[in-house]
Design a protein around this motif. Structure first.
Motif, PDB file in Angstrom:
ATOM      1  N   ARG A  44      -6.901   0.741   2.927  1.00  0.00           N
ATOM      2  CA  ARG A  44      -7.614   2.005   3.097  1.00  0.00           C
ATOM      3  C   ARG A  44      -7.002   2.827   4.217  1.00  0.00           C
ATOM      4  O   ARG A  44      -6.854   4.047   4.099  1.00  0.00           O
ATOM      5  CB  ARG A  44      -9.087   1.737   3.382  1.00  0.00           C
ATOM      6  CG  ARG A  44      -9.914   3.012   3.553  1.00  0.00           C
ATOM      7  CD  ARG A  44     -11.367   2.686   3.771  1.00  0.00           C
ATOM      8  NE  ARG A  44     -12.147   3.903   3.934  1.00  0.00           N
ATOM      9  CZ  ARG A  44     -13.453   3.929   4.158  1.00  0.00           C
ATOM     10  NH1 ARG A  44     -14.122   2.788   4.242  1.00  0.00           N
ATOM     11  NH2 ARG A  44     -14.085   5.069   4.301  1.00  0.00           N
TER      12      ARG A  44
ATOM     13  N   LEU B  67      -8.532  -4.839   2.167  1.00  0.00           N
ATOM     14  CA  LEU B  67      -9.171  -3.545   1.885  1.00  0.00           C
ATOM     15  C   LEU B  67      -9.082  -2.614   3.092  1.00  0.00           C
ATOM     16  O   LEU B  67      -8.859  -1.406   2.940  1.00  0.00           O
ATOM     17  CB  LEU B  67     -10.627  -3.765   1.487  1.00  0.00           C
ATOM     18  CG  LEU B  67     -10.852  -4.472   0.141  1.00  0.00           C
ATOM     19  CD1 LEU B  67     -12.334  -4.738  -0.070  1.00  0.00           C
ATOM     20  CD2 LEU B  67     -10.298  -3.634  -1.010  1.00  0.00           C
TER      21      LEU B  67
ATOM     22  N   SER C  98       0.825  -1.207   0.000  1.00  0.00           N
ATOM     23  CA  SER C  98       0.000   0.000   0.000  1.00  0.00           C
ATOM     24  C   SER C  98       0.858   1.255   0.000  1.00  0.00           C
ATOM     25  O   SER C  98       0.529   2.248  -0.659  1.00  0.00           O
ATOM     26  CB  SER C  98      -0.927   0.004   1.218  1.00  0.00           C
ATOM     27  OG  SER C  98      -1.805  -1.108   1.199  1.00  0.00           O
TER      28      SER C  98
ATOM     29  N   ASP D  80      -5.216   6.317   3.275  1.00  0.00           N
ATOM     30  CA  ASP D  80      -5.804   7.527   3.853  1.00  0.00           C
ATOM     31  C   ASP D  80      -4.786   8.291   4.679  1.00  0.00           C
ATOM     32  O   ASP D  80      -4.724   9.520   4.636  1.00  0.00           O
ATOM     33  CB  ASP D  80      -7.012   7.163   4.728  1.00  0.00           C
ATOM     34  CG  ASP D  80      -8.217   6.754   3.893  1.00  0.00           C
ATOM     35  OD1 ASP D  80      -8.178   6.975   2.669  1.00  0.00           O
ATOM     36  OD2 ASP D  80      -9.171   6.195   4.467  1.00  0.00           O
TER      37      ASP D  80
END
Length: 310
Positions: free
Chosen positions: A263, A259, A30, A267
Motif C-alpha cells: 500500500r 499489505l 509492488s 500510493d
C-alpha cells in the motif's frame, strides 16, 4: 549453539535477513509487478554488499565461538588431535556456519564476476544458498544431541521450517519470476530466526522449563530432562502448541506486512503519477491557451489585411 546466546544470536541474524528479504521482495514486486524477478540477496544504498558481509561476519563469529572461544581449553580437540564426544555438536554447528559463509562469499564473487548471463549469476548464487540450507537440514537431522527429549522436539520442528527454506530456494532457481516462492522463502527464513530465539529462551531459562522437567548438566552443557514419561509427553505437546501459535502468528504478520508495504509503495507511485498527470494537464491547458492566443493574432492579422485590400 548449545546455549541461550548460541541460539538467540543466530536467531536475530535470521530474523534480520528474513525481514530484509520480505521487505525488498514486496517492494520490488509492488513497483514492478509485470517484470518482477527474484534476487538472491539485496544491496543497500550505503553499501552494496551489506547483506553478504553481515552473513560472513556472523558465520566467522559463530565458528570462532564454537571451536575456539566456547571450549574450556581454547580449542575443541583432545591432546591426540581427535574430536571428543562432548565437542561433536560444536563441529556440527560450525559446519552449518561454514556452509553459510561459503554462500555469502560466492554471492560477492559471482556478483563481481563478468558472467554473460545475469540469470546464471543469480541461479548459481541461489544454488549456493540451497546447499547451505541443505547442510543445515542435514546437520540438525543427524544431530549428536538428544533427539528424544524436549530439545529434540524443538529441533524436529525446526527441521520443518528449514525444509521449507530449502525447497523454496530450489524452486526459486527454476522459477525466478514467482513472487510467491520468494515470499514463502522470506517467511521461512524469518520463522527460523523466531524459532531459534524461542529455543534459546525456552531451553536455557529455568523459569520457562515445563512442569515436571528440569535442567541437567550432561557432557559439559545443560539439557532439559523430565522426571517421567507423562511429563515428557506433556512438554512435547506444549512445544507443538507453541509452534502452531507461532505459525499462525507468522502468517498474520507476513500478510499484514505485505499489505502495508504494498500500500505504501503503490500510493507513492500513484502520487507521483498523479503529479505527472497534473503537470501534463497544466501543460496541455497552457498549450491550448497559447494556441488560442496565436489563432486570435492570426485572425486579427487576417482581418487587417482584408481591410487594407479594401
Amino acid at each position: 549453539m548449545g546455549t541461550l546466546i548460541g541460539h538467540v544470536a543466530p536467531g536475530f541474524g535470521f530474523i534480520l535477513i528474513g525481514l530484509w528479504h520480505l521487505f525488498n521482495h514486496t517492494k520490488l514486486h509492488s513497483l514492478n509487478p509485470k517484470t518482477y524477478a527474484s534476487l538472491p540477496w539485496f544491496s543497500s544504498r550505503f553499501f552494496r554488499y551489506i547483506e553478504p558481509t553481515l552473513i560472513i561476519i556472523g558465520s566467522l563469529i559463530s565458528i570462532a565461538m564454537e571451536l575456539f572461544i566456547g571450549p574450556a581449553n581454547g580449542q575443541p580437540l583432545d591432546p591426540d588431535w581427535s574430536i571428543p564426544s562432548n565437542h561433536l555438536h560444536n563441529f556440527e554447528h560450525s559446519s552449518i556456519s561454514l556452509a553459510f559463509l561459503t554462500y555469502a562469499l560466492f554471492a560477492v564473487i559471482l556478483d563481481r564476476a563478468r558472467l554473460p548471463d545475469p540469470g546464471l549469476k543469480h541461479g548459481l548464487t541461489q544454488l549456493a544458498a540451497a546447499v547451505a540450507f541443505g547442510q543445515q537440514l542435514l546437520m540438525f537431522h543427524l544431530h549428536s544431541a538428544d533427539h528424544m527429549g524436549v530439545e529434540g522436539q524443538y529441533h524436529w520442528l525446526l527441521q520443518l521450517v528449514i525444509a521449507v527454506s530449502l525447497g523454496s530456494t530450489i524452486i526459486g532457481i527454476w522459477k525466478p519470476r514467482s513472487f510467491l516462492v520468494s515470499f514463502v522463502r522470506s517467511i521461512s527464513i524469518l520463522f527460523q530466526g523466531v524459532w531459534f530465539v524461542t529455543m534459546g529462551f525456552a531451553l536455557w531459562t529455568p523459569g520457562l522449563i515445563p512442569k515436571g522437567c528440569f535442567m541437567n548438566s550432561e557432557d559439559g552443557h545443560w539439557v532439559v530432562r523430565c522426571g517421567d514419561q507423562g511429563s515428557l509427553e506433556r512438554a512435547k505437546s506444549l512445544v507443538n502448541i507453541e509452534f502452531s501459535w507461532f505459525l499462525v502468528g507468522m502468517v498474520f504478520f507476513s500478510m499484514g506486512f505485505y499489505l502495508a508495504v504494498r500500500r505504501w509503495y503503490v500510493d507513492v507511485e500513484r502520487e507521483y503519477l498523479g503529479l505527472d498527470e497534473e503537470v501534463e494537464s497544466e501543460d496541455l491547458e497552457s498549450q491550448k491557451k497559447l494556441d488560442e492566443s496565436e489563432s486570435f493574432v492570426h485572425m486579427g492579422k487576417g482581418f487587417k489585411s482584408l481591410d487594407l485590400e479594401r
